[in-house]
Design a protein around this motif. Structure first.
Motif, PDB file in Angstrom:
ATOM      1  N   VAL A 155       5.859   5.956  -0.746  1.00 24.51           N
ATOM      2  CA  VAL A 155       6.532   6.178   0.574  1.00 24.51           C
ATOM      3  C   VAL A 155       8.056   5.361   0.313  1.00 24.51           C
ATOM      4  O   VAL A 155       7.852   3.967   0.128  1.00 24.51           O
ATOM      5  N   PRO A 156       9.088   5.703   0.668  1.00 21.79           N
ATOM      6  CA  PRO A 156      10.403   5.034   0.470  1.00 21.79           C
ATOM      7  C   PRO A 156      10.453   3.962   1.694  1.00 21.79           C
ATOM      8  O   PRO A 156      10.444   4.208   2.950  1.00 21.79           O
ATOM      9  N   SER A 157      10.825   2.886   1.174  1.00 19.44           N
ATOM     10  CA  SER A 157      10.920   1.723   2.169  1.00 19.44           C
ATOM     11  C   SER A 157      11.984   0.718   1.770  1.00 19.44           C
ATOM     12  O   SER A 157      12.440   0.740   0.670  1.00 19.44           O
ATOM     13  N   HIS A 158      12.275  -0.289   2.614  1.00 24.01           N
ATOM     14  CA  HIS A 158      13.117  -1.200   2.355  1.00 24.01           C
ATOM     15  C   HIS A 158      12.349  -2.489   1.657  1.00 24.01           C
ATOM     16  O   HIS A 158      13.119  -3.348   1.188  1.00 24.01           O
ATOM     17  N   TYR A 159      11.195  -2.526   1.468  1.00 28.63           N
ATOM     18  CA  TYR A 159      10.435  -3.448   0.810  1.00 28.63           C
ATOM     19  C   TYR A 159      10.915  -4.058  -0.451  1.00 28.63           C
ATOM     20  O   TYR A 159      10.613  -2.909  -1.333  1.00 28.63           O
TER      21      TYR A 159
ATOM     22  N   LEU B 146       1.007  -1.199   0.133  1.00 31.86           N
ATOM     23  CA  LEU B 146      -0.060   0.127  -0.017  1.00 31.86           C
ATOM     24  C   LEU B 146       0.923   1.230   0.095  1.00 31.86           C
ATOM     25  O   LEU B 146       0.481   2.139  -0.622  1.00 31.86           O
ATOM     26  N   LEU B 147       1.682   1.280   0.866  1.00 33.93           N
ATOM     27  CA  LEU B 147       2.869   2.415   1.039  1.00 33.93           C
ATOM     28  C   LEU B 147       3.463   2.682  -0.380  1.00 33.93           C
ATOM     29  O   LEU B 147       3.955   3.736  -0.819  1.00 33.93           O
TER      30      LEU B 147
ATOM     31  N   ARG C 253      18.886   4.196   6.943  1.00 35.49           N
ATOM     32  CA  ARG C 253      19.352   4.767   5.610  1.00 35.49           C
ATOM     33  C   ARG C 253      19.689   3.592   4.641  1.00 35.49           C
ATOM     34  O   ARG C 253      20.230   2.608   4.913  1.00 35.49           O
ATOM     35  N   ASP C 254      18.998   3.747   3.344  1.00 37.28           N
ATOM     36  CA  ASP C 254      19.031   2.833   2.253  1.00 37.28           C
ATOM     37  C   ASP C 254      20.843   2.450   2.146  1.00 37.28           C
ATOM     38  O   ASP C 254      21.553   3.558   1.891  1.00 37.28           O
ATOM     39  N   LYS C 255      21.364   1.427   2.195  1.00 33.40           N
ATOM     40  CA  LYS C 255      22.939   1.286   2.173  1.00 33.40           C
ATOM     41  C   LYS C 255      23.387   1.565   0.963  1.00 33.40           C
ATOM     42  O   LYS C 255      24.253   2.106   0.715  1.00 33.40           O
TER      43      LYS C 255
ATOM     44  N   LEU D  60       7.534  12.273   7.905  1.00 30.30           N
ATOM     45  CA  LEU D  60       7.265  10.948   7.290  1.00 30.30           C
ATOM     46  C   LEU D  60       6.604   9.978   8.001  1.00 30.30           C
ATOM     47  O   LEU D  60       5.617   9.045   7.730  1.00 30.30           O
ATOM     48  N   THR D  61       6.679   9.922   9.368  1.00 28.64           N
ATOM     49  CA  THR D  61       6.246   9.056  10.416  1.00 28.64           C
ATOM     50  C   THR D  61       4.769   9.507  10.438  1.00 28.64           C
ATOM     51  O   THR D  61       3.827   8.576  10.461  1.00 28.64           O
ATOM     52  N   LYS D  62       4.307  10.710  10.389  1.00 33.28           N
ATOM     53  CA  LYS D  62       2.933  11.087  10.492  1.00 33.28           C
ATOM     54  C   LYS D  62       2.201  10.841   9.085  1.00 33.28           C
ATOM     55  O   LYS D  62       0.913  10.109   9.193  1.00 33.28           O
TER      56      LYS D  62
END
Length: 227
Positions: free
Chosen positions: A69-73, A63-64, A189-191, A161-163
């Protein structure tokens, strides 16, 4: 695969290419056999909670992703109870970010002189440092900056970003008649790019959700959400 780290609720394996595999367990955090997403110890094991948590995590990360939304997924395998993610560098020795919509749990225990249980909070953001020995203490913006963990600019970016993320999650739960009281997120932080990204999981094991005035246990939450 090379085991990198054995965590409370997940084990982490290196698979190369700046990616790792997270293997979900049936453990949840809590104290004295009672679940508490804000606790810093494993409180109990619930059969099937690992697969349940991954199913919800997959749903929310996807969904994000649609919300940019930037994530590690990267991907998830429900049957293997595992998730492939981008490798991330923690802030300091690890930060947890809690977003609170109602006064419950550790927030009420700390500030019960000023609030009643269940009082509304306006997506209040708190940060704690991951430190089991010291009980994962809360930490202020000034202290984060002084200790070189987060700059003031990074703190504000993380807070906003959290909100944003938690609003999406709260709205999604509300479509099933469920209310999010609080949730614990992690960032790093993205490596590969050094960008701030959402990491870890998004499941019943790190959120407190109610249906009306009834608290929904992590495993029951997945059933309620997907029925």
């Amino acid at each position: 695969m090379e085991l990198k780290y054995k965590g409370k609720t997940k084990d982490v394996y290196s698979i190369g290419g700046n990616q790792v595999l997270l293997k979900f367990k049936d453990d949840v955090t809590g104290e004295n056999g009672v679940f508490d997403p804000g606790a810093n110890t494993v409180g109990l094991s619930i059969e099937g909670v690992g697969k349940s948590g991954l199913r919800m995590t997959k749903h929310f990360f996807e969904l994000l992703k649609t919300k940019k939304v930037p994530s590690h997924y990267v991907s998830a395998d429900i049957e293997d109870v595992s998730m492939v993610v981008k490798e991330a560098i923690p802030f300091g020795k690890g930060l947890e970010v809690i977003c609170r919509f109602r006064a419950v749990g550790s927030f009420y225990r700390r500030y019960g002189a000023y609030v009643q249980v269940g009082d509304h909070l306006d997506s209040l953001v708190e940060l704690t440092i991951k430190d089991d020995e010291r009980g994962d203490p809360t930490i202020s913006k000034d202290t984060l900056s002084m200790l070189g963990i987060l700059t003031d600019v990074e703190y504000e970016a993380l807070k906003q970003l959290t909100k944003t993320i938690c609003r999406y999650i709260k709205e999604e739960l509300a479509t099933k008649g469920l209310e999010l009281y609080d949730i614990k997120l992690e960032f790093g932080r993205d490596k590969a790019t050094n960008d701030i990204i959402l990491i870890d999981e998004i499941s019943g094991g790190n959120m407190r959700v109610y249906k009306g005035d009834k608290y929904i246990e992590p495993l029951e939450l997945e059933k309620e959400f997907f029925k």
